[in-house]
Design a protein around this motif. Sequence first.
Motif, PDB file in Angstrom:
ATOM      1  N   ASP A  22       0.744  -1.358   0.062  1.00  0.00           N
ATOM      2  CA  ASP A  22       0.084   0.105  -0.035  1.00  0.00           C
ATOM      3  C   ASP A  22       0.706   1.342  -0.086  1.00  0.00           C
ATOM      4  O   ASP A  22       0.209   2.528   0.184  1.00  0.00           O
ATOM      5  CB  ASP A  22      -0.769   0.138   1.123  1.00  0.00           C
ATOM      6  CG  ASP A  22      -0.214  -0.124   2.517  1.00  0.00           C
ATOM      7  OD1 ASP A  22       1.011  -0.259   2.443  1.00  0.00           O
ATOM      8  OD2 ASP A  22      -0.976   0.030   3.571  1.00  0.00           O
ATOM      9  N   ALA A  23       2.050   1.039  -0.357  1.00  0.00           N
ATOM     10  CA  ALA A  23       2.991   2.359  -0.526  1.00  0.00           C
ATOM     11  C   ALA A  23       2.864   3.259  -1.566  1.00  0.00           C
ATOM     12  O   ALA A  23       2.160   2.533  -2.579  1.00  0.00           O
ATOM     13  CB  ALA A  23       4.582   2.058  -0.418  1.00  0.00           C
ATOM     14  N   PRO A  24       3.152   4.376  -1.548  1.00  0.00           N
ATOM     15  CA  PRO A  24       2.561   5.284  -2.823  1.00  0.00           C
ATOM     16  C   PRO A  24       3.685   5.164  -3.805  1.00  0.00           C
ATOM     17  O   PRO A  24       4.964   4.493  -3.363  1.00  0.00           O
ATOM     18  CB  PRO A  24       3.014   6.632  -2.071  1.00  0.00           C
ATOM     19  CG  PRO A  24       3.868   6.683  -0.965  1.00  0.00           C
ATOM     20  CD  PRO A  24       3.420   5.115  -0.207  1.00  0.00           C
ATOM     21  N   THR A  25       3.293   5.441  -4.937  1.00  0.00           N
ATOM     22  CA  THR A  25       4.052   5.328  -6.208  1.00  0.00           C
ATOM     23  C   THR A  25       4.251   6.832  -6.681  1.00  0.00           C
ATOM     24  O   THR A  25       3.427   7.707  -6.596  1.00  0.00           O
ATOM     25  CB  THR A  25       3.768   4.155  -7.163  1.00  0.00           C
ATOM     26  OG1 THR A  25       2.364   4.852  -7.709  1.00  0.00           O
ATOM     27  CG2 THR A  25       3.349   2.791  -6.509  1.00  0.00           C
ATOM     28  N   PRO A  26       5.014   7.118  -8.062  1.00  0.00           N
ATOM     29  CA  PRO A  26       5.052   8.004  -8.684  1.00  0.00           C
ATOM     30  C   PRO A  26       3.730   8.151  -9.422  1.00  0.00           C
ATOM     31  O   PRO A  26       3.266   9.543  -9.598  1.00  0.00           O
ATOM     32  CB  PRO A  26       6.112   8.022  -9.775  1.00  0.00           C
ATOM     33  CG  PRO A  26       7.178   7.305  -9.135  1.00  0.00           C
ATOM     34  CD  PRO A  26       6.079   6.178  -8.224  1.00  0.00           C
ATOM     35  N   ASP A  31      -1.124   2.798  -5.511  1.00  0.00           N
ATOM     36  CA  ASP A  31      -0.237   2.267  -4.716  1.00  0.00           C
ATOM     37  C   ASP A  31       0.526   1.326  -5.161  1.00  0.00           C
ATOM     38  O   ASP A  31       0.122   0.817  -6.404  1.00  0.00           O
ATOM     39  CB  ASP A  31      -0.650   2.093  -3.244  1.00  0.00           C
ATOM     40  CG  ASP A  31      -1.891   0.767  -3.345  1.00  0.00           C
ATOM     41  OD1 ASP A  31      -2.030   0.138  -4.237  1.00  0.00           O
ATOM     42  OD2 ASP A  31      -2.664   0.592  -2.384  1.00  0.00           O
ATOM     43  N   VAL A  32       1.438   0.624  -4.580  1.00  0.00           N
ATOM     44  CA  VAL A  32       2.031  -0.444  -5.218  1.00  0.00           C
ATOM     45  C   VAL A  32       1.496  -1.590  -5.822  1.00  0.00           C
ATOM     46  O   VAL A  32       1.655  -1.960  -7.074  1.00  0.00           O
ATOM     47  CB  VAL A  32       3.147  -1.020  -4.123  1.00  0.00           C
ATOM     48  CG1 VAL A  32       3.874  -2.191  -4.687  1.00  0.00           C
ATOM     49  CG2 VAL A  32       4.273  -0.027  -4.211  1.00  0.00           C
ATOM     50  N   ASP A 122       9.092   3.340 -11.633  1.00  0.00           N
ATOM     51  CA  ASP A 122       8.037   3.575 -10.621  1.00  0.00           C
ATOM     52  C   ASP A 122       8.092   2.661  -9.392  1.00  0.00           C
ATOM     53  O   ASP A 122       8.011   3.096  -8.156  1.00  0.00           O
ATOM     54  CB  ASP A 122       6.535   3.603 -11.352  1.00  0.00           C
ATOM     55  CG  ASP A 122       6.326   4.646 -12.269  1.00  0.00           C
ATOM     56  OD1 ASP A 122       6.992   5.575 -12.327  1.00  0.00           O
ATOM     57  OD2 ASP A 122       5.324   4.546 -13.280  1.00  0.00           O
ATOM     58  N   LEU A 123       7.842   1.427  -9.721  1.00  0.00           N
ATOM     59  CA  LEU A 123       7.986   0.162  -8.664  1.00  0.00           C
ATOM     60  C   LEU A 123       9.242   0.417  -7.868  1.00  0.00           C
ATOM     61  O   LEU A 123       9.227   0.039  -6.699  1.00  0.00           O
ATOM     62  CB  LEU A 123       7.734  -0.998  -9.231  1.00  0.00           C
ATOM     63  CG  LEU A 123       7.656  -2.224  -8.393  1.00  0.00           C
ATOM     64  CD1 LEU A 123       6.690  -1.899  -7.179  1.00  0.00           C
ATOM     65  CD2 LEU A 123       7.243  -3.358  -9.198  1.00  0.00           C
ATOM     66  N   ALA A 124      10.296   0.399  -8.408  1.00  0.00           N
ATOM     67  CA  ALA A 124      11.589   0.287  -7.916  1.00  0.00           C
ATOM     68  C   ALA A 124      11.739   1.416  -6.959  1.00  0.00           C
ATOM     69  O   ALA A 124      12.106   1.240  -5.810  1.00  0.00           O
ATOM     70  CB  ALA A 124      12.765   0.538  -8.813  1.00  0.00           C
ATOM     71  N   VAL A 125      11.527   2.888  -7.286  1.00  0.00           N
ATOM     72  CA  VAL A 125      11.507   4.027  -6.236  1.00  0.00           C
ATOM     73  C   VAL A 125      10.744   4.034  -5.140  1.00  0.00           C
ATOM     74  O   VAL A 125      10.864   4.372  -4.162  1.00  0.00           O
ATOM     75  CB  VAL A 125      11.700   5.327  -7.161  1.00  0.00           C
ATOM     76  CG1 VAL A 125      12.839   5.259  -8.050  1.00  0.00           C
ATOM     77  CG2 VAL A 125      10.351   5.471  -7.787  1.00  0.00           C
ATOM     78  N   PRO A 180      13.094  12.378 -11.963  1.00  0.00           N
ATOM     79  CA  PRO A 180      13.945  11.408 -11.759  1.00  0.00           C
ATOM     80  C   PRO A 180      14.427  11.187 -10.248  1.00  0.00           C
ATOM     81  O   PRO A 180      14.846  10.280  -9.533  1.00  0.00           O
ATOM     82  CB  PRO A 180      15.165  11.651 -12.525  1.00  0.00           C
ATOM     83  CG  PRO A 180      14.394  12.457 -13.930  1.00  0.00           C
ATOM     84  CD  PRO A 180      13.265  13.282 -12.995  1.00  0.00           C
ATOM     85  N   GLY A 181      14.219  12.141  -9.442  1.00  0.00           N
ATOM     86  CA  GLY A 181      14.552  12.445  -8.074  1.00  0.00           C
ATOM     87  C   GLY A 181      13.380  12.003  -7.232  1.00  0.00           C
ATOM     88  O   GLY A 181      13.495  12.141  -6.082  1.00  0.00           O
ATOM     89  N   TRP A 182      12.440  11.417  -7.373  1.00  0.00           N
ATOM     90  CA  TRP A 182      11.201  11.100  -6.801  1.00  0.00           C
ATOM     91  C   TRP A 182      11.575  10.056  -5.709  1.00  0.00           C
ATOM     92  O   TRP A 182      12.282   9.246  -6.146  1.00  0.00           O
ATOM     93  CB  TRP A 182      10.044  10.635  -7.526  1.00  0.00           C
ATOM     94  CG  TRP A 182       8.663  10.319  -7.032  1.00  0.00           C
ATOM     95  CD1 TRP A 182       7.759  11.342  -7.166  1.00  0.00           C
ATOM     96  CD2 TRP A 182       8.189   8.998  -6.225  1.00  0.00           C
ATOM     97  NE1 TRP A 182       6.741  10.775  -6.138  1.00  0.00           N
ATOM     98  CE2 TRP A 182       6.941   9.587  -5.778  1.00  0.00           C
ATOM     99  CE3 TRP A 182       8.884   8.098  -5.865  1.00  0.00           C
ATOM    100  CZ2 TRP A 182       6.431   8.477  -4.891  1.00  0.00           C
ATOM    101  CZ3 TRP A 182       8.306   7.154  -4.973  1.00  0.00           C
ATOM    102  CH2 TRP A 182       6.728   7.475  -4.471  1.00  0.00           C
ATOM    103  N   THR A 183      10.895  10.455  -4.538  1.00  0.00           N
ATOM    104  CA  THR A 183      11.028   9.323  -3.437  1.00  0.00           C
ATOM    105  C   THR A 183       9.759   9.432  -2.601  1.00  0.00           C
ATOM    106  O   THR A 183       8.661  10.425  -3.028  1.00  0.00           O
ATOM    107  CB  THR A 183      11.972   9.944  -2.416  1.00  0.00           C
ATOM    108  OG1 THR A 183      11.430  11.213  -1.860  1.00  0.00           O
ATOM    109  CG2 THR A 183      13.253  10.424  -3.055  1.00  0.00           C
TER     110      THR A 183
END
Length: 300
Positions: A22-26, A31-32, A122-125, A180-183
């Motif tokens: 349920d973590a957020p994504t770009p 969510d994931v 998206d998934l990796a970050v 590209p710097g998204w967290t």
Amino acid sequence: MHRRASEEFVRQVAAVRPDQWDAPTPCADWDVRDLVNHVVGEERWTVPLLAGQTIEDVGDSLDGDLLGDDPASAAAHAARAAQNSVTEPVLTGKTVQLSYGEEQAAEYVCQLAADHLIHGWDLAVAIGAQARLDPQVVDGIAAWFKDREELYRGGGAIGDRVEGSTSAEGALLGAFGRDPGWTPGHAAVAALGAAFGRGDVDGIMAQLTSDCVFESTSPPPDGGRFVGAEAVREQWESLFGGTDEPLFETEEWFVLGDRGVVRWRFSWRDADGQRGHVRGVDVLRLRDGKVAEKLSYVKG
């Protein structure tokens, strides 16, 4: 390109921890689990469409959750089936029926490869893993996407281009509307601003750590300091509950590493029925995808 990008996506799915679904994504609306379900859905659609079926033939059979209790296996099986369905239609120049009409199979597979590549990042970050974008796939998709970017953007499929990256990988992500710097901190800051705009105290607190710190803009010269979720919640309940027509508007924000800055405008209805306002800045500290510290400064 399709095989390489889909194999990397499967590798990233296998790395998702149980507490990260349920973590957020770009992708702000996903969510994931939503993101993975979307890509698995594309893979499941690939097989019947490349076999000559239409969207009407497939109907609603692939709607809803496709991941079940074992998302990693679901992703691996769907990717393998899609990979096996691609080669013959592409090499023989077949066509496929898509939502917008008939399309070349090769064009459809390029679309799939691009989606796997970008959503793999998206998934990796989102899960804090190392994003491995194959340089040859990046170059291939960049060349293909060059003449399609504005079509994608005009159709609402991607956000505004993000400029500033000098690497091939960063430039392609920027073309697809990614920073590209998204967290995960980016998602928290965006959600926090939206919650303030709604006056939603529960939504605000959902983006703060349990030991959060808030420094208000008054009394001068240093403002009040409130530590812990309970004390911070009281401040926002008092502000929104005791102000006539309160409205927070985000003017600009950015995140860099574990720090963020938000420019905002706060307005209200005064005793004479007029709207007053102040403008200010929040200096944020981020931790584990949430806001741990919010230091507020106001023009005055």
